[in-house]
Enzyme design. Structure first.
Site, PDB file in Angstrom:
ATOM      1  N   ASN A  97     -21.500 -13.228  15.306  1.00 43.16           N
ATOM      2  CA  ASN A  97     -22.423 -12.580  16.241  1.00 43.16           C
ATOM      3  C   ASN A  97     -23.867 -12.800  15.807  1.00 43.16           C
ATOM      4  O   ASN A  97     -24.653 -11.873  15.691  1.00 43.16           O
ATOM      5  CB  ASN A  97     -22.103 -11.092  16.396  1.00 43.16           C
ATOM      6  CG  ASN A  97     -22.239 -10.310  15.105  1.00 43.16           C
ATOM      7  OD1 ASN A  97     -22.051 -10.859  14.025  1.00 43.16           O
ATOM      8  ND2 ASN A  97     -22.558  -9.031  15.199  1.00 43.16           N
ATOM      9  N   ASP A 307     -15.840  -2.476   9.639  1.00 45.53           N
ATOM     10  CA  ASP A 307     -16.492  -2.910  10.889  1.00 45.53           C
ATOM     11  C   ASP A 307     -18.005  -2.787  10.756  1.00 45.53           C
ATOM     12  O   ASP A 307     -18.698  -2.308  11.652  1.00 45.53           O
ATOM     13  CB  ASP A 307     -15.977  -2.113  12.082  1.00 45.53           C
ATOM     14  CG  ASP A 307     -16.164  -2.870  13.401  1.00 45.53           C
ATOM     15  OD1 ASP A 307     -16.265  -4.110  13.356  1.00 45.53           O
ATOM     16  OD2 ASP A 307     -16.219  -2.227  14.466  1.00 45.53           O
ATOM     17  N   GLY A 326     -22.576   0.344  17.121  1.00 45.27           N
ATOM     18  CA  GLY A 326     -22.342  -0.154  15.773  1.00 45.27           C
ATOM     19  C   GLY A 326     -22.881   0.726  14.667  1.00 45.27           C
ATOM     20  O   GLY A 326     -23.829   1.483  14.845  1.00 45.27           O
TER      21      GLY A 326
END
Length: 417
Positions: A97, A307, A326
């Site tokens: 990403n 994550d 996030g």
């Protein structure tokens, strides 16, 4: 470099000979030279003696994001890997990403070269489709040859069912691992949090569990037809656990993971509209959280991930609706898991997953390369900004009570402590 770890209690649940034994561990030039009750050393050796020192095999995280190239203000590769090392991780899988996205072999080579001198080893994922646009497959085989350990359009579900079918069939020829993010965008709509009582009370648009589960059902049907290897990252609902358990009983080659924050928090944390808790997948209900923990204990969920997703302040300290998803999680992963589970389970979770990506698993054997994590499992503290090592500080764990302090790692002939 020669290193001697003195009086370290070894935590190795799968090694009955060494588990919970206090040993000295001698490491020469990155290789385990000896493991014994009391070792004397000669010559230049760095002796490590730390309070309540425990040692396990190096930890592994299957879902880590940085920023470089393109978003260096969020995180660089160098500081990101240092943060991972100080957080106990000797291996991380880097999500695709960045800008540009890694959708070719040259992009994978760049990431490997940029990280080659670090103590923590970076294993790169390539995108599944060109520019993660979901229209045509990226250079999967070339990226695999260059060192990619799997393929993933990060947090972007693949809408084209036929493209997923082709990807699984094609990657099956070279043992490639295809990732599919579980979210049906048409069902999710403009939702930003879990759909339920809390979202209704707060007036926030919700994402129903169905959005995740419907996508998983589709993916599993396709996998059953094609064969191949499928990984479903960061599941969040009770029914998702059930669906994957049923698929495994059929003998399908599917794995799944769960993020630490989905094991710790529920959508009740949203009452203050704190954008640190805006996550994807969203925080679900208490019953979902309990089902995820049960799925870990019975083996349905294969491994846990931080994550870790750094996000700069401009994208987080805004209205909840406009904030980016996030949280960072490397620094707090051990302390949170060690609070939820017993130590043996925590270490087992933190050392699982490498084999799924074709990564060599370290071992406590003389003559093997040392990949070890050093920690104190008993120290309790409140996680605050001073504990953040990432360039970004978007942590949903700020203010949480953690159990366990990480000292660092010994890996790649380096010690970070």
């Amino acid at each position: 470099m020669n290193i001697l770890l003195k009086s370290a209690k070894i935590v190795a649940p799968n090694n009955k000979e060494l588990h919970l034994k206090k040993r000295d561990i001698l490491i020469k030039n990155g290789v385990i030279e000896d493991i014994a009750s009391n070792l004397d050393v000669q010559g230049k050796t760095k002796i490590i003696q730390l309070k309540n020192l425990h040692v396990s095999l190096g930890w592994f995280d299957s879902s880590v994001s940085f920023g470089e190239p393109g978003y260096e203000e969020r995180e660089t590769i160098v500081n990101g890997l240092y943060t991972a090392a100080k957080s106990g991780f000797t291996d991380i899988v880097l999500n695709p990403n960045t800008n540009p996205l890694p959708d070719s072999s040259s992009d994978i080579v760049f990431l490997k070269n940029a990280s080659k001198n670090a103590a923590t080893t970076l294993h790169a994922l390539g995108t599944l489709t060109v520019k993660s646009e979901g229209e045509s497959l990226a250079e999967l085989y070339d990226m695999k040859t260059a060192g990619a350990v799997g393929f993933y359009d990060y947090k972007l579900p693949l809408r084209n069912s036929n493209l997923l079918k082709i990807a699984l069939q094609y990657a099956h020829n070279f043992n490639g691992l295809v990732h599919s993010f579980p979210m049906d965008l048409q069902i999710a709509g403009k939702g930003i949090v879990n759909e339920g009582e809390v979202s209704t009370r707060l007036g926030l648009k919700g994402i129903p569990n169905l959005a995740e589960e419907l996508n998983i059902v589709r993916d599993l049907f396709i996998l059953e037809y094609t064969g191949g290897k499928l990984h479903i990252p960061t599941i969040s609902t009770a029914n998702s656990v059930k669906l994957i358990a049923e698929a495994k009983k059929k003998g399908m080659d599917v794995s799944c993971s769960v993020a630490v924050h989905n094991l710790c928090f529920t959508d009740e944390t949203l009452v203050e509209f704190d954008s640190h808790y805006k996550l994807m997948p969203p925080l679900r209900t208490q019953s979902d959280r309990k089902a995820l923990i049960k799925g870990i204990k019975d083996g349905t969920i294969d491994y846990v991930t931080s994550d870790h997703r750094p996000m700069d302040i401009e994208h987080k300290r805004v209205e909840f609706d406009n904030a980016s998803d996030g949280t960072i999680g490397l620094e707090s992963a051990f302390g949170m898991l060690n609070r939820i589970f017993d130590l043996d389970t925590t270490i087992s979770l933190l050392t699982k997953g490498r084999e799924r990506y074709g990564i060599e698993t370290p071992s406590f054997k003389v003559g093997e390369n040392a990949a070890l994590t050093l920690f104190d499992p008993d120290e309790e503290y409140t996680f605050e900004e001073q504990h953040i090592l990432s360039n970004s500080s978007n942590s949903c764990f700020l203010g949480s009570k953690l159990k366990g302090k990480v000292y660092g790692i010994v890996s790649n002939n380096q010690i970070i402590n």
